[in-house]
Design a protein around this motif. Structure first.
Motif, PDB file in Angstrom:
ATOM      1  N   LEU A 129      23.216 -22.710  -0.302  1.00 18.35           N
ATOM      2  CA  LEU A 129      23.390 -23.732   0.735  1.00 18.35           C
ATOM      3  C   LEU A 129      24.615 -23.332   1.564  1.00 18.35           C
ATOM      4  CD1 LEU A 129      22.385 -26.966   1.276  1.00 18.35           C
ATOM      5  CD2 LEU A 129      24.812 -27.235   0.791  1.00 18.35           C
ATOM      6  N   GLU A 130      24.455 -23.381   2.870  1.00 16.87           N
ATOM      7  CA  GLU A 130      25.565 -23.010   3.741  1.00 16.87           C
ATOM      8  C   GLU A 130      26.580 -24.153   3.780  1.00 16.87           C
ATOM      9  OE1 GLU A 130      26.015 -21.179   8.263  1.00 16.87           O
ATOM     10  OE2 GLU A 130      24.371 -22.553   7.845  1.00 16.87           O
ATOM     11  N   VAL A 131      27.829 -23.850   3.444  1.00 17.16           N
ATOM     12  CA  VAL A 131      28.885 -24.867   3.477  1.00 17.16           C
ATOM     13  C   VAL A 131      29.912 -24.456   4.525  1.00 17.16           C
ATOM     14  CG1 VAL A 131      30.749 -25.976   2.174  1.00 17.16           C
ATOM     15  CG2 VAL A 131      28.559 -25.515   1.048  1.00 17.16           C
ATOM     16  N   ILE A 132      30.142 -25.325   5.490  1.00 15.17           N
ATOM     17  CA  ILE A 132      31.138 -25.051   6.530  1.00 15.17           C
ATOM     18  C   ILE A 132      32.457 -25.688   6.094  1.00 15.17           C
ATOM     19  CG2 ILE A 132      31.787 -25.439   8.943  1.00 15.17           C
ATOM     20  CD1 ILE A 132      28.767 -25.687   9.566  1.00 15.17           C
ATOM     21  N   PRO A 133      33.539 -24.899   6.027  1.00 17.56           N
ATOM     22  CA  PRO A 133      34.830 -25.483   5.681  1.00 17.56           C
ATOM     23  C   PRO A 133      35.343 -26.337   6.843  1.00 17.56           C
ATOM     24  CG  PRO A 133      35.078 -23.124   6.137  1.00 17.56           C
ATOM     25  CD  PRO A 133      33.608 -23.440   6.274  1.00 17.56           C
ATOM     26  N   GLY A 134      35.612 -27.598   6.567  1.00 20.42           N
ATOM     27  CA  GLY A 134      36.060 -28.497   7.629  1.00 20.42           C
ATOM     28  C   GLY A 134      37.114 -29.473   7.153  1.00 20.42           C
ATOM     29  N   VAL A 135      37.544 -30.315   8.079  1.00 18.46           N
ATOM     30  CA  VAL A 135      38.549 -31.339   7.786  1.00 18.46           C
ATOM     31  C   VAL A 135      38.402 -32.438   8.835  1.00 18.46           C
ATOM     32  CG1 VAL A 135      40.411 -30.325   9.241  1.00 18.46           C
ATOM     33  CG2 VAL A 135      41.011 -31.614   7.168  1.00 18.46           C
ATOM     34  N   GLU A 136      38.814 -33.649   8.502  1.00 22.92           N
ATOM     35  CA  GLU A 136      38.811 -34.750   9.476  1.00 22.92           C
ATOM     36  C   GLU A 136      40.231 -35.295   9.584  1.00 22.92           C
ATOM     37  OE1 GLU A 136      36.281 -38.189   8.570  1.00 22.92           O
ATOM     38  OE2 GLU A 136      36.323 -38.808  10.670  1.00 22.92           O
ATOM     39  N   LEU A 137      40.811 -35.211  10.775  1.00 20.94           N
ATOM     40  CA  LEU A 137      42.191 -35.672  10.973  1.00 20.94           C
ATOM     41  C   LEU A 137      42.210 -36.967  11.789  1.00 20.94           C
ATOM     42  CD1 LEU A 137      43.796 -32.219  11.970  1.00 20.94           C
ATOM     43  CD2 LEU A 137      43.782 -33.288   9.704  1.00 20.94           C
ATOM     44  N   SER A 138      42.981 -37.944  11.318  1.00 22.14           N
ATOM     45  CA  SER A 138      43.160 -39.196  12.074  1.00 22.14           C
ATOM     46  C   SER A 138      44.311 -38.961  13.027  1.00 22.14           C
ATOM     47  CB  SER A 138      43.559 -40.337  11.141  1.00 22.14           C
ATOM     48  OG  SER A 138      42.701 -40.380  10.027  1.00 22.14           O
ATOM     49  N   TYR A 185      46.172 -42.913  18.514  1.00 22.53           N
ATOM     50  CA  TYR A 185      45.371 -43.387  19.646  1.00 22.53           C
ATOM     51  C   TYR A 185      45.445 -44.897  19.681  1.00 22.53           C
ATOM     52  CZ  TYR A 185      41.453 -43.927  22.813  1.00 22.53           C
ATOM     53  OH  TYR A 185      40.679 -44.248  23.882  1.00 22.53           O
ATOM     54  N   SER A 186      46.048 -45.437  20.731  1.00 16.50           N
ATOM     55  CA  SER A 186      46.356 -46.864  20.691  1.00 16.50           C
ATOM     56  C   SER A 186      45.155 -47.783  20.905  1.00 16.50           C
ATOM     57  CB  SER A 186      47.457 -47.177  21.710  1.00 16.50           C
ATOM     58  OG  SER A 186      47.057 -46.691  22.963  1.00 16.50           O
ATOM     59  N   ASN A 187      44.156 -47.354  21.675  1.00 10.53           N
ATOM     60  CA  ASN A 187      43.045 -48.269  21.981  1.00 10.53           C
ATOM     61  C   ASN A 187      42.101 -48.541  20.825  1.00 10.53           C
ATOM     62  OD1 ASN A 187      43.635 -48.713  24.713  1.00 10.53           O
ATOM     63  ND2 ASN A 187      42.831 -46.695  25.201  1.00 10.53           N
ATOM     64  N   GLY A 188      42.036 -47.606  19.895  1.00 12.13           N
ATOM     65  CA  GLY A 188      41.094 -47.759  18.790  1.00 12.13           C
ATOM     66  C   GLY A 188      41.421 -46.729  17.740  1.00 12.13           C
ATOM     67  N   THR A 189      40.380 -46.097  17.202  1.00 13.43           N
ATOM     68  CA  THR A 189      40.578 -45.105  16.153  1.00 13.43           C
ATOM     69  C   THR A 189      40.042 -43.762  16.649  1.00 13.43           C
ATOM     70  OG1 THR A 189      40.379 -46.757  14.411  1.00 13.43           O
ATOM     71  CG2 THR A 189      39.844 -44.502  13.798  1.00 13.43           C
ATOM     72  N   MET A 190      40.879 -42.748  16.582  1.00 11.23           N
ATOM     73  CA  MET A 190      40.409 -41.409  16.964  1.00 11.23           C
ATOM     74  C   MET A 190      40.496 -40.456  15.775  1.00 11.23           C
ATOM     75  SD  MET A 190      41.604 -38.697  19.933  1.00 11.23           S
ATOM     76  CE  MET A 190      41.402 -39.766  21.339  1.00 11.23           C
ATOM     77  N   HIS A 191      39.341 -39.894  15.404  1.00  9.22           N
ATOM     78  CA  HIS A 191      39.296 -38.888  14.354  1.00  9.22           C
ATOM     79  C   HIS A 191      38.804 -37.576  14.951  1.00  9.22           C
ATOM     80  CE1 HIS A 191      38.896 -42.045  10.867  1.00  9.22           C
ATOM     81  NE2 HIS A 191      40.069 -42.076  11.463  1.00  9.22           N
ATOM     82  N   LEU A 192      39.452 -36.490  14.577  1.00  7.16           N
ATOM     83  CA  LEU A 192      39.032 -35.168  15.055  1.00  7.16           C
ATOM     84  C   LEU A 192      38.558 -34.329  13.884  1.00  7.16           C
ATOM     85  CD1 LEU A 192      41.929 -34.466  17.603  1.00  7.16           C
ATOM     86  CD2 LEU A 192      39.564 -35.085  18.143  1.00  7.16           C
ATOM     87  N   LEU A 193      37.408 -33.698  14.062  1.00  7.80           N
ATOM     88  CA  LEU A 193      36.847 -32.840  13.027  1.00  7.80           C
ATOM     89  C   LEU A 193      37.193 -31.397  13.348  1.00  7.80           C
ATOM     90  CD1 LEU A 193      33.423 -34.652  13.107  1.00  7.80           C
ATOM     91  CD2 LEU A 193      34.883 -34.557  11.069  1.00  7.80           C
ATOM     92  N   ASP A 220      36.713 -33.653   4.589  1.00  5.31           N
ATOM     93  CA  ASP A 220      37.514 -34.713   3.978  1.00  5.31           C
ATOM     94  C   ASP A 220      38.685 -35.112   4.870  1.00  5.31           C
ATOM     95  OD1 ASP A 220      36.410 -35.501   1.403  1.00  5.31           O
ATOM     96  OD2 ASP A 220      36.634 -33.388   0.854  1.00  5.31           O
ATOM     97  N   HIS A 221      39.157 -36.345   4.692  1.00  8.59           N
ATOM     98  CA  HIS A 221      40.297 -36.846   5.468  1.00  8.59           C
ATOM     99  C   HIS A 221      41.578 -36.117   5.054  1.00  8.59           C
ATOM    100  CE1 HIS A 221      38.039 -40.429   6.707  1.00  8.59           C
ATOM    101  NE2 HIS A 221      37.655 -40.555   5.453  1.00  8.59           N
ATOM    102  N   ASP A 222      42.214 -35.450   6.009  1.00  7.26           N
ATOM    103  CA  ASP A 222      43.543 -34.854   5.808  1.00  7.26           C
ATOM    104  C   ASP A 222      43.678 -33.922   4.610  1.00  7.26           C
ATOM    105  OD1 ASP A 222      44.179 -36.552   7.910  1.00  7.26           O
ATOM    106  OD2 ASP A 222      45.094 -38.080   6.640  1.00  7.26           O
TER     107      ASP A 222
END
Ligand code: AMP
Ligand code: ZN
Ligand code: FE
Ligand code: FE
Length: 287
Positions: free
Chosen positions: A57-66, A69-77, A38-40
């Motif tokens: 079901l295997e669930v990996i705990p994750g996150v998506e951070l915005s 980044y000036s040229n476009g959109t950068m998201h890191l998982l 999820d985002h943030d």
């Protein structure tokens, strides 16, 4: 259809399925592993993990951070993050505060554009989850100001659009650092949004991120062309980065995308999950 999907949103952010529903849906579709990203926010992780162990079901705990980044959109998982890490939870709190302030400013913008929408209406759409632009879009559809969600983004909510409002973001360096502190593996999400089609430019961005601790690239993604995938795969190999992928499933707010589908049939095997785990293990045993 792939057996793993490493990019999935729930109602904790702007997806339309709760974590438990999502796990059941994944199981029903025959998936083996999903990562909740999820985002943030990590609010959906516990429920997802619990339902995952109940249903096998295997669930990996994750996150998506915005990130900035000036040229476009950068998201890191971030994958395999420890959701009890206070450095991580503190940073997420800062981001949620920034989001809350941004949301109020976007309401002002919509009102200035003649749309009578208040935050409570948007919050109703988001139910108990964190409010994001897709919820604004849904509220705008509901009130008849736009035809559908893509229309809301194209006309008003897209980056630079008349109702868009910037919010505070972490730098890529800070985001990678916090994911790493929480024991996680950082992967660059959907690189096409960087707007760096030139191989040497893309290569330079990755080289810099790698120096800061990037460990993988999301090569397989529904919106990537074969040419883009080739470039991302080549650069990942060149830098010794993991090659991952996912659908970015959001449920009904992005209804052309289904879980486990659209990012290269059967191209992602469970090996990628094992590689990610072993990277993390090696690091823990390391000096
Ligand atoms: P936010 O984090 O509140 O800025 O909202 C980001 C979300 O908006 C992401 O989940 C994207 O999937 C969605 N989004 C961004 N741009 C668009 C677009 N042009 N059309 C549809 N959805 C979009
Ligand atoms: Zn989203
Ligand atoms: Fe994203
Ligand atoms: Fe996403």
């Amino acid at each position: 259809m792939n057996v793993i999907d490493l990019h999935v949103h729930t109602t904790a952010s702007d997806g339309t399925m709760s974590p438990a529903e999502l796990v059941r849906y994944a199981k029903g579709k025959g998936l083996r592993t999903i990562a909740i990203t999820d985002h943030d926010t990590i609010e959906g992780i516990e429920e997802g993990l619990q339902e995952g162990s109940k249903r096998g079901l295997e669930v990996i705990p994750g996150v998506e951070l915005s990130v900035d980044y000036s040229n476009g959109t950068m998201h890191l998982l971030g994958y395999y993050i420890d959701i009890t890490c206070t450095e991580l939870t503190d940073k997420l709190m800062v981001l949620q505060q920034a989001r809350a302030e941004r949301n109020l400013k976007m309401i002002d913008k919509l009102r200035a554009l003649g749309m009578e929408i208040d935050l409570a209406e948007v919050a109703t759409v988001a139910e108990h989850g964190q409010i994001g632009r897709p919820h604004f879009a849904q509220a705008m559809v509901k009130k008849g100001y736009v035809q559908n969600i893509p229309d809301a983004f194209d006309r008003y909510l897209r980056k630079g659009g008349p109702a868009y409002m910037e919010k505070f973001r972490l730098s890529a360096e800070e985001a990678i650092h916090v994911i790493r502190t929480a024991g996680g593996v950082t992967v660059l999400a959907h690189p096409f949004t960087l707007n760096q089609p030139q191989p040497h430019e893309f290569d330079a961005v990755i080289g810099e991120l790698k120096q800061r601790g990037l460990e993988g690239i999301e090569v397989h993604y529904p919106e990537h062309s074969e040419g883009q995938k080739k470039l991302y795969r080549d650069v990942a190999q060149q830098y010794g980065l993991l090659i991952t992928g996912g659908s970015d499933f959001h449920g009904l707010t992005k209804d052309a995308i289904d879980l486990g589908e659209g990012y290269g049939d059967g191209e992602l095997t469970h090996t990628i999950v094992e590689d990610m785990k072993s990277r993390r293990e090696t690091r823990r045993k390391g000096p």
